[in-house]
Write a protein that holds these residues in place. Sequence first.
Motif, PDB file in Angstrom:
ATOM      1  N   ILE A 105       0.832  -1.201   0.000  1.00 24.58           N
ATOM      2  CA  ILE A 105       0.000   0.000   0.000  1.00 24.58           C
ATOM      3  C   ILE A 105       0.869   1.254   0.000  1.00 24.58           C
ATOM      4  N   ILE A 106       1.890   1.272   0.864  1.00 20.57           N
ATOM      5  CA  ILE A 106       2.788   2.423   0.939  1.00 20.57           C
ATOM      6  C   ILE A 106       3.517   2.629  -0.390  1.00 20.57           C
ATOM      7  N   SER A 107       3.960   1.528  -1.008  1.00 19.55           N
ATOM      8  CA  SER A 107       4.648   1.618  -2.303  1.00 19.55           C
ATOM      9  C   SER A 107       3.719   2.173  -3.373  1.00 19.55           C
ATOM     10  N   ALA A 108       2.476   1.717  -3.357  1.00 15.83           N
ATOM     11  CA  ALA A 108       1.507   2.186  -4.355  1.00 15.83           C
ATOM     12  C   ALA A 108       1.259   3.680  -4.198  1.00 15.83           C
ATOM     13  N   ILE A 109       1.109   4.144  -2.966  1.00 19.35           N
ATOM     14  CA  ILE A 109       0.881   5.567  -2.714  1.00 19.35           C
ATOM     15  C   ILE A 109       2.078   6.389  -3.184  1.00 19.35           C
ATOM     16  N   THR A 110       3.277   5.900  -2.905  1.00 19.21           N
ATOM     17  CA  THR A 110       4.494   6.601  -3.322  1.00 19.21           C
ATOM     18  C   THR A 110       4.554   6.734  -4.839  1.00 19.21           C
ATOM     19  N   LEU A 111       4.270   5.647  -5.549  1.00 20.62           N
ATOM     20  CA  LEU A 111       4.328   5.674  -7.010  1.00 20.62           C
ATOM     21  C   LEU A 111       3.256   6.576  -7.610  1.00 20.62           C
ATOM     22  N   HIS A 112       2.119   6.664  -6.938  1.00 18.94           N
ATOM     23  CA  HIS A 112       1.055   7.537  -7.435  1.00 18.94           C
ATOM     24  C   HIS A 112       1.436   9.016  -7.330  1.00 18.94           C
ATOM     25  N   ASN A 113       2.485   9.334  -6.569  1.00 22.85           N
ATOM     26  CA  ASN A 113       2.930  10.722  -6.455  1.00 22.85           C
ATOM     27  C   ASN A 113       3.828  11.151  -7.618  1.00 22.85           C
ATOM     28  N   ILE A 114       4.240  10.207  -8.462  1.00 23.35           N
ATOM     29  CA  ILE A 114       5.143  10.521  -9.568  1.00 23.35           C
ATOM     30  C   ILE A 114       4.569  11.576 -10.516  1.00 23.35           C
ATOM     31  N   PRO A 115       3.341  11.397 -11.037  1.00 25.92           N
ATOM     32  CA  PRO A 115       2.816  12.410 -11.967  1.00 25.92           C
ATOM     33  C   PRO A 115       2.625  13.770 -11.318  1.00 25.92           C
ATOM     34  N   GLU A 116       2.395  13.804 -10.018  1.00 22.98           N
ATOM     35  CA  GLU A 116       2.242  15.090  -9.341  1.00 22.98           C
ATOM     36  C   GLU A 116       3.567  15.847  -9.342  1.00 22.98           C
ATOM     37  N   GLY A 117       4.669  15.133  -9.093  1.00 26.34           N
ATOM     38  CA  GLY A 117       5.984  15.764  -9.163  1.00 26.34           C
ATOM     39  C   GLY A 117       6.301  16.257 -10.555  1.00 26.34           C
ATOM     40  N   LEU A 118       5.983  15.459 -11.560  1.00 20.73           N
ATOM     41  CA  LEU A 118       6.195  15.875 -12.950  1.00 20.73           C
ATOM     42  C   LEU A 118       5.410  17.139 -13.267  1.00 20.73           C
ATOM     43  N   SER A 119       4.185  17.224 -12.742  1.00 19.47           N
ATOM     44  CA  SER A 119       3.349  18.395 -12.981  1.00 19.47           C
ATOM     45  C   SER A 119       4.025  19.664 -12.482  1.00 19.47           C
ATOM     46  N   VAL A 120       4.614  19.581 -11.313  1.00 17.13           N
ATOM     47  CA  VAL A 120       5.307  20.742 -10.747  1.00 17.13           C
ATOM     48  C   VAL A 120       6.520  21.120 -11.601  1.00 17.13           C
ATOM     49  N   GLY A 121       7.317  20.127 -11.972  1.00 19.30           N
ATOM     50  CA  GLY A 121       8.533  20.391 -12.726  1.00 19.30           C
ATOM     51  C   GLY A 121       8.286  21.024 -14.076  1.00 19.30           C
ATOM     52  N   VAL A 122       7.363  20.464 -14.856  1.00 19.56           N
ATOM     53  CA  VAL A 122       7.108  21.010 -16.191  1.00 19.56           C
ATOM     54  C   VAL A 122       6.467  22.389 -16.109  1.00 19.56           C
ATOM     55  N   SER A 123       5.752  22.655 -15.033  1.00 18.66           N
ATOM     56  CA  SER A 123       5.134  23.974 -14.869  1.00 18.66           C
ATOM     57  C   SER A 123       6.182  25.055 -14.655  1.00 18.66           C
ATOM     58  N   TYR A 124       7.254  24.712 -13.944  1.00 16.11           N
ATOM     59  CA  TYR A 124       8.328  25.681 -13.739  1.00 16.11           C
ATOM     60  C   TYR A 124       9.106  25.948 -15.023  1.00 16.11           C
ATOM     61  N   ALA A 125       9.046  25.031 -15.988  1.00 14.19           N
ATOM     62  CA  ALA A 125       9.740  25.224 -17.255  1.00 14.19           C
ATOM     63  C   ALA A 125       8.985  26.154 -18.191  1.00 14.19           C
ATOM     64  N   ALA A 201      -1.689  18.494 -16.994  1.00  8.86           N
ATOM     65  CA  ALA A 201      -3.122  18.758 -16.877  1.00  8.86           C
ATOM     66  C   ALA A 201      -3.924  17.469 -17.010  1.00  8.86           C
ATOM     67  N   GLY A 202      -3.568  16.632 -17.986  1.00  5.25           N
ATOM     68  CA  GLY A 202      -4.267  15.371 -18.166  1.00  5.25           C
ATOM     69  C   GLY A 202      -4.138  14.459 -16.960  1.00  5.25           C
ATOM     70  N   ALA A 203      -2.927  14.396 -16.404  1.00  6.60           N
ATOM     71  CA  ALA A 203      -2.698  13.565 -15.219  1.00  6.60           C
ATOM     72  C   ALA A 203      -3.521  14.069 -14.036  1.00  6.60           C
ATOM     73  N   MET A 204      -3.556  15.383 -13.849  1.00 10.84           N
ATOM     74  CA  MET A 204      -4.304  15.952 -12.737  1.00 10.84           C
ATOM     75  C   MET A 204      -5.800  15.737 -12.901  1.00 10.84           C
ATOM     76  N   LEU A 205      -6.308  15.902 -14.126  1.00  9.27           N
ATOM     77  CA  LEU A 205      -7.732  15.698 -14.369  1.00  9.27           C
ATOM     78  C   LEU A 205      -8.127  14.248 -14.101  1.00  9.27           C
ATOM     79  N   PHE A 206      -7.251  13.329 -14.480  1.00  9.35           N
ATOM     80  CA  PHE A 206      -7.509  11.911 -14.211  1.00  9.35           C
ATOM     81  C   PHE A 206      -7.598  11.661 -12.714  1.00  9.35           C
ATOM     82  N   ILE A 207      -6.650  12.210 -11.956  1.00  3.20           N
ATOM     83  CA  ILE A 207      -6.624  12.029 -10.509  1.00  3.20           C
ATOM     84  C   ILE A 207      -7.893  12.612  -9.878  1.00  3.20           C
TER      85      ILE A 207
END
Length: 244
Positions: A105-125, A201-207
């Motif tokens: 469960i903990i591993s699954a939650i951690t992996l689900h945070n990957i697209p959120e981190g990507l969202s932050v990074g690409v937004s700063y670019a 945006a697509g990842a966030m809308l899915f979430i």
Amino acid sequence: MTEVFWGSVLSALSTGAGALIILFIQQSITHRWKDVLLAFSAGIMMSASTVGLIPEALKTGGFGPLFVGVCLGVWALTLMEKNIPHIDLQHNKKGIQFDEKALLIISAITLHNIPEGLSVGVSYASEQGDTGNLIALAIGFQNAPEGLLVALFLLNQRISKLKAFIIATLTGAIEIITSLLGYFLTTYVQGLVPYGLSFAAGAMLFIIYKELIPESHGDGNERVSTYAFILGLLVMVYIIDIFS
């Protein structure tokens, strides 16, 4: 570079900020309040994606990259959901031991945070400097109740408050790495920014639609959760208006 680093750190550590609450509460919060927090987070993320990310992607690349990026974001999250077990933390009333299943469960939650981190990074670019700060803020708002829920789950498995807080905080730490990865990819690969913004945006809308809204409506709190969603949306629109 400094800005994206600290933005990703603050966004990721919001998970720990939410989990920090368990150190001071004597008993678990009600399902009603959990649903309200999730719905409020969904509203925040909806505004960030539709008022922040999508308009910026249209401005920098047009509809074509927007369409491709959103579809890729949804596709990526679909693949993750099919291959990573999803555990309903909010509505699981039966306790389990802290064994392989809990670690899964903990591993699954951690992996689900990957697209959120990507969202932050690409937004700063993005050329629009405030976009990164806005998305980091939106993800941070979403991470706080998530951290609280993870910590409460661990607490129910007879884990000490301090250990539950530390583990919950660490589940969000992966966002720092993925945020920097997203930033470097979209910064040094020419023309990738609109695709990256659209992907986020697509990842966030899915979430939002697949995870947060259904979770917040799971215990008969649909009306109050709807109000919380709308309030979160308006709060983020107000913040975007101030920054713009």
